[in-house]
Design a protein around this motif. Sequence first.
Motif, PDB file in Angstrom:
ATOM      1  N   PHE A  15      23.363 -45.368 -68.241  1.00  0.00           N
ATOM      2  CA  PHE A  15      22.604 -45.233 -69.488  1.00  0.00           C
ATOM      3  C   PHE A  15      23.385 -45.665 -70.727  1.00  0.00           C
ATOM      4  O   PHE A  15      23.199 -45.100 -71.803  1.00  0.00           O
ATOM      5  N   VAL A  18      21.146 -46.530 -73.727  1.00  0.00           N
ATOM      6  CA  VAL A  18      19.816 -45.906 -73.592  1.00  0.00           C
ATOM      7  C   VAL A  18      18.753 -46.892 -74.106  1.00  0.00           C
ATOM      8  O   VAL A  18      18.026 -46.623 -75.057  1.00  0.00           O
ATOM      9  N   HIS A  22      16.238 -48.168 -69.586  1.00  0.00           N
ATOM     10  CA  HIS A  22      16.641 -46.787 -69.258  1.00  0.00           C
ATOM     11  C   HIS A  22      15.502 -45.811 -69.558  1.00  0.00           C
ATOM     12  O   HIS A  22      15.263 -44.864 -68.797  1.00  0.00           O
ATOM     13  N   ARG A  23      14.796 -46.054 -70.640  1.00  0.00           N
ATOM     14  CA  ARG A  23      13.703 -45.151 -70.997  1.00  0.00           C
ATOM     15  C   ARG A  23      12.559 -45.235 -69.992  1.00  0.00           C
ATOM     16  O   ARG A  23      11.860 -44.249 -69.757  1.00  0.00           O
ATOM     17  N   ALA A  40      18.554 -36.078 -67.280  1.00  0.00           N
ATOM     18  CA  ALA A  40      19.240 -37.347 -67.041  1.00  0.00           C
ATOM     19  C   ALA A  40      20.639 -37.027 -66.544  1.00  0.00           C
ATOM     20  O   ALA A  40      21.300 -36.128 -67.067  1.00  0.00           O
ATOM     21  N   THR A  42      24.342 -38.710 -65.964  1.00  0.00           N
ATOM     22  CA  THR A  42      25.177 -39.853 -66.295  1.00  0.00           C
ATOM     23  C   THR A  42      26.636 -39.502 -66.040  1.00  0.00           C
ATOM     24  O   THR A  42      26.945 -38.406 -65.575  1.00  0.00           O
ATOM     25  N   THR A  61      27.204 -46.897 -76.434  1.00  0.00           N
ATOM     26  CA  THR A  61      27.057 -45.516 -76.903  1.00  0.00           C
ATOM     27  C   THR A  61      28.136 -44.659 -76.267  1.00  0.00           C
ATOM     28  O   THR A  61      28.329 -44.702 -75.052  1.00  0.00           O
ATOM     29  N   LYS A  66      24.943 -40.972 -76.813  1.00  0.00           N
ATOM     30  CA  LYS A  66      24.125 -41.182 -75.614  1.00  0.00           C
ATOM     31  C   LYS A  66      23.266 -39.960 -75.327  1.00  0.00           C
ATOM     32  O   LYS A  66      22.059 -40.082 -75.051  1.00  0.00           O
ATOM     33  N   LEU A  70      19.245 -39.842 -75.204  1.00  0.00           N
ATOM     34  CA  LEU A  70      18.525 -39.379 -74.022  1.00  0.00           C
ATOM     35  C   LEU A  70      17.579 -38.231 -74.376  1.00  0.00           C
ATOM     36  O   LEU A  70      16.446 -38.177 -73.892  1.00  0.00           O
ATOM     37  N   SER A 154      22.205 -53.508 -70.243  1.00  0.00           N
ATOM     38  CA  SER A 154      23.281 -53.225 -71.194  1.00  0.00           C
ATOM     39  C   SER A 154      24.167 -54.446 -71.372  1.00  0.00           C
ATOM     40  O   SER A 154      24.625 -54.735 -72.486  1.00  0.00           O
TER      41      SER A 154
END
Length: 296
Positions: A15, A18, A22-23, A40, A42, A61, A66, A70, A154
Amino acid sequence: MPRALRGATVALGNFDGVHVGHRAVLRAAHAARPDLPLAALTFEPHPREHFRPEDPPFRLTLLPAKAEALAGAGAGIVYALPFDDDLAALSAETFVEEVLHRGLGVRHLACGADFAFGHRRGGDADFLAAAAEARGIGLTVVPPVVDAAGPISSTRIRRLLQDGYPERAAAELGRPWEVRGHVAHGDKRGRLLGFPTANLPLGRHLEPARGVYAVSAVLPGGGMALGVANIGRRPTVDGTESRVEAHLFDFAGDLYGREIAVRLHRFLRPERKFPGLEALRAQIALDAAAARAALA
């Protein structure tokens, strides 16, 4: 784990950033089991930081930003697993059994199609599907979110920032990219030039294209200010450390030692060396005017 933090539907991933892909994983986790808390999971630090500590900083992030992003995307719980030698040595099977099943008691999982985990990335989405089914855990595998340029990732967002396209990166993140940190004391040259700056070290953040940007800043307490910022090493004054120097329009408060976030909106020009401070002063005035126009 406390009982209230167990039994969630969990989105899996690094993530970093984000971004909109990711969403989509978070939305899929919630859609599959809307009756459960949405979480979530991570890793911190990013596995690449653990395995390749000599690499230049690359993070979009850091953990606090992050976790905030999230949460803004709907995650009521964020599990940040310390990524160290012990975690890296876990087999994919052990990770599913000890972390996901016994440790967190997950009820449903969601991940991207390219998700890999476990020692030497020994587990993939197919492995996770079989391991989860054997334990009565559901799984949703989410295809990449794509646009005209291909899958959003990313890596692609980092490249856009390094190439000087913060507005395109913002479209893929779903918000402007920002550098968040505590304002540090500088050499006070900006104040002498008539353009005082808030200075942020980049630290573990990715270094975007060096140069001048139209920016906004989130101030302590949540207020906003517009401004112009230089990101780079300040060659006119023989700077050696890359950092953000942001001049905030119509702001006169004391920010030293306080946390702010500087958001990049438009790349205005590359960093360059000037023959002296007067030439630099004149260019900063032009940059400020250009930034005001870009942000209008």
